[in-house]
Design an enzyme around this catalytic site. Structure first.
Site, PDB file in Angstrom:
ATOM      1  N   ASP A  48       0.836  -1.209   0.000  1.00 19.46           N
ATOM      2  CA  ASP A  48       0.000   0.000   0.000  1.00 19.46           C
ATOM      3  C   ASP A  48       0.871   1.259   0.000  1.00 19.46           C
ATOM      4  O   ASP A  48       0.365   2.377  -0.042  1.00 19.46           O
ATOM      5  CB  ASP A  48      -1.023  -0.006   1.140  1.00 19.46           C
ATOM      6  CG  ASP A  48      -0.388  -0.078   2.517  1.00 19.46           C
ATOM      7  OD1 ASP A  48       0.856  -0.172   2.607  1.00 19.46           O
ATOM      8  OD2 ASP A  48      -1.145  -0.043   3.514  1.00 19.46           O
ATOM      9  N   SER A  49       2.208   1.059   0.000  1.00 22.46           N
ATOM     10  CA  SER A  49       3.117   2.190  -0.248  1.00 22.46           C
ATOM     11  C   SER A  49       2.816   2.815  -1.603  1.00 22.46           C
ATOM     12  O   SER A  49       3.238   3.936  -1.883  1.00 22.46           O
ATOM     13  CB  SER A  49       4.581   1.722  -0.196  1.00 22.46           C
ATOM     14  OG  SER A  49       4.774   0.590  -1.017  1.00 22.46           O
ATOM     15  N   ASP A  87      -1.020  -6.112   0.142  1.00 21.46           N
ATOM     16  CA  ASP A  87      -1.365  -5.457   1.404  1.00 21.46           C
ATOM     17  C   ASP A  87      -2.870  -5.300   1.550  1.00 21.46           C
ATOM     18  O   ASP A  87      -3.553  -4.860   0.609  1.00 21.46           O
ATOM     19  CB  ASP A  87      -0.755  -4.043   1.441  1.00 21.46           C
ATOM     20  CG  ASP A  87       0.537  -3.986   2.232  1.00 21.46           C
ATOM     21  OD1 ASP A  87       0.720  -4.812   3.144  1.00 21.46           O
ATOM     22  OD2 ASP A  87       1.369  -3.117   1.909  1.00 21.46           O
ATOM     23  N   LYS A 116      -1.170  -9.324   3.396  1.00 24.01           N
ATOM     24  CA  LYS A 116      -0.366  -8.813   4.508  1.00 24.01           C
ATOM     25  C   LYS A 116      -1.193  -7.834   5.326  1.00 24.01           C
ATOM     26  O   LYS A 116      -1.902  -7.004   4.752  1.00 24.01           O
ATOM     27  CB  LYS A 116       0.907  -8.124   3.987  1.00 24.01           C
ATOM     28  CG  LYS A 116       1.725  -7.446   5.077  1.00 24.01           C
ATOM     29  CD  LYS A 116       3.152  -7.178   4.659  1.00 24.01           C
ATOM     30  CE  LYS A 116       3.388  -5.911   3.894  1.00 24.01           C
ATOM     31  NZ  LYS A 116       2.993  -4.677   4.594  1.00 24.01           N
ATOM     32  N   GLU A 118      -1.068  -5.330   9.055  1.00 23.92           N
ATOM     33  CA  GLU A 118      -0.149  -4.702  10.013  1.00 23.92           C
ATOM     34  C   GLU A 118      -0.649  -4.831  11.452  1.00 23.92           C
ATOM     35  O   GLU A 118      -1.843  -4.718  11.713  1.00 23.92           O
ATOM     36  CB  GLU A 118       0.001  -3.208   9.679  1.00 23.92           C
ATOM     37  CG  GLU A 118       0.615  -2.950   8.325  1.00 23.92           C
ATOM     38  CD  GLU A 118       0.819  -1.461   8.044  1.00 23.92           C
ATOM     39  OE1 GLU A 118       0.542  -0.613   8.931  1.00 23.92           O
ATOM     40  OE2 GLU A 118       1.261  -1.146   6.922  1.00 23.92           O
ATOM     41  N   GLU A 185       9.704  -3.978  10.289  1.00 16.45           N
ATOM     42  CA  GLU A 185      10.135  -2.685   9.744  1.00 16.45           C
ATOM     43  C   GLU A 185      10.695  -1.773  10.836  1.00 16.45           C
ATOM     44  O   GLU A 185      10.072  -1.576  11.892  1.00 16.45           O
ATOM     45  CB  GLU A 185       8.925  -2.008   9.052  1.00 16.45           C
ATOM     46  CG  GLU A 185       9.274  -0.675   8.430  1.00 16.45           C
ATOM     47  CD  GLU A 185       8.233  -0.178   7.429  1.00 16.45           C
ATOM     48  OE1 GLU A 185       7.247  -0.893   7.164  1.00 16.45           O
ATOM     49  OE2 GLU A 185       8.417   0.944   6.915  1.00 16.45           O
TER      50      GLU A 185
HETATM   51  O1  KIV Z   1       3.583  -1.095   1.582  1.00 16.10           O
HETATM   52  C1  KIV Z   1       4.766  -1.429   1.580  1.00 16.10           C
HETATM   53  O2  KIV Z   1       5.518  -1.158   0.652  1.00 16.10           O
HETATM   54  C2  KIV Z   1       5.274  -2.172   2.717  1.00 16.10           C
HETATM   55  C3  KIV Z   1       6.759  -2.293   2.829  1.00 16.10           C
HETATM   56  C4  KIV Z   1       7.297  -1.031   3.376  1.00 16.10           C
HETATM   57  C5  KIV Z   1       7.165  -3.475   3.647  1.00 16.10           C
HETATM   58  O3  KIV Z   1       4.538  -2.610   3.542  1.00 16.10           O
END
Ligand code: KIV
Length: 268
Positions: A48-49, A87, A116, A118, A185
């Site tokens: 989600d970056s 994500d 994924k 968090e 992280e």
């Molecule tokens: O969204 C993302 O790119 C991430 C990485 C920073 C691990 O979760």
């Protein structure tokens, strides 16, 4: 590398057992998926970056499940053998295990092989619920970008003994709940090394030192096209390479050899 068999969960477990480092990068589109897969990256993270990197937001918080489904489908179309992790965006798993399942199903149907999410503690029953229903899960501890506001900014996590203890407990609980990967992280390198040795699943570090089972970076960061200042834990692999593909191959080689990251340069 083009002859590689598809990366599967058993293959990731085998790599972990044999001590082979896992190379992971973020990936948001079909062209990069093709390139990264061809260059030997084992895990593509539809992170989600993308909210910051592609959409220009100040954090990952505004990213929607529709955004994630769109980019996951694009990555899946370009990929052949890499393992795809998508994500779950902010707000898509906080409400209940049932609604988390509905959103996870959308990502899996779009082409992800793992989702994924968090956080630790409250996420453990959600992880168990998804895993029991056949959805592989990657956990994410340490600095968790979706809760940047609650964490008071982009800060290293687990520095004091209380926070380190919580991290150890959360990692063990998530692995026991069935998570198969753990992204860690911005955690001190000594703590990350200890946690990696203690937990039963591969730990993929980002700003967590060389002692992890593998590494992940944001693709744009490792190509040196970060907007603004790159974080301390980033290395620009394009500056000494002749092409993007060569830079990615160099990243894979450096991760596998344990030469990236260099804790003195990139660690906390
Ligand atoms: O969204 C993302 O790119 C991430 C990485 C920073 C691990 O979760």
């Amino acid at each position: 590398m083009s002859q590689r068999k598809p990366v599967t969960l058993p293959r990731l477990r085998e790599m972990h057992a044999s001590g082979e480092k896992i190379a992971m990068l973020t990936c948001y589109d079909a062209t990069c998926a093709h390139l990264l897969d061809h260059a030997g990256v084992e895990v593509l993270l539809v992170g989600d970056s993308l909210g910051m990197v592609l959409q220009g937001h100040a954090s990952t918080v505004p990213v929607s499940i529709e955004d994630m489904v769109y980019h996951t489908a694009a990555v899946a179309r370009g990929n052949r053998t890499a393992w795809i992790v998508a994500d779950m965006p902010f707000g898509s798993y906080q409400e209940s295990a049932e609604s988390a399942l509905r959103q996870a199903v959308r990502l899996i149907q779009a082409g992800a092989q793992m989702v994924k999410l968090e956080g630790g503690g409250w996420t453990t029953p959600i992880v168990r619920f998804l895993v029991e229903r056949g959805i592989p899960v990657c956990a994410h501890l340490g600095f968790t970008p979706q809760t940047v506001h609650a964490l008071g900014g982009y800060r290293v996590q687990g520095r004091d003994e209380g926070a380190a203890q919580r991290l150890r407990a959360h990692a063990a609980e998530l692995a026991a709940a069935g998570a198969e990967l753990l992204v860690l992280e911005m955690v001190p390198a000594t703590l990350a090394r200890e946690l990696t040795a203690a937990v039963s699943i591969p730990v993929i570090g980002i700003g967590a030192g060389v002692g992890c089972s593998g590494q992940v970076l944001v693709l744009h960061d490792m190509l040196g096209v970060t907007r603004g200042d790159a974080p301390r834990f980033v290395r620009n692999f394009l500056q000494d390479s002749t092409s993007v593909e060569a830079a990615v191959r160099s990243y894979v080689a450096e991760v596998k050899a344990g030469r990236f990251p260099d804790d003195a340069l990139h660690g906390f």
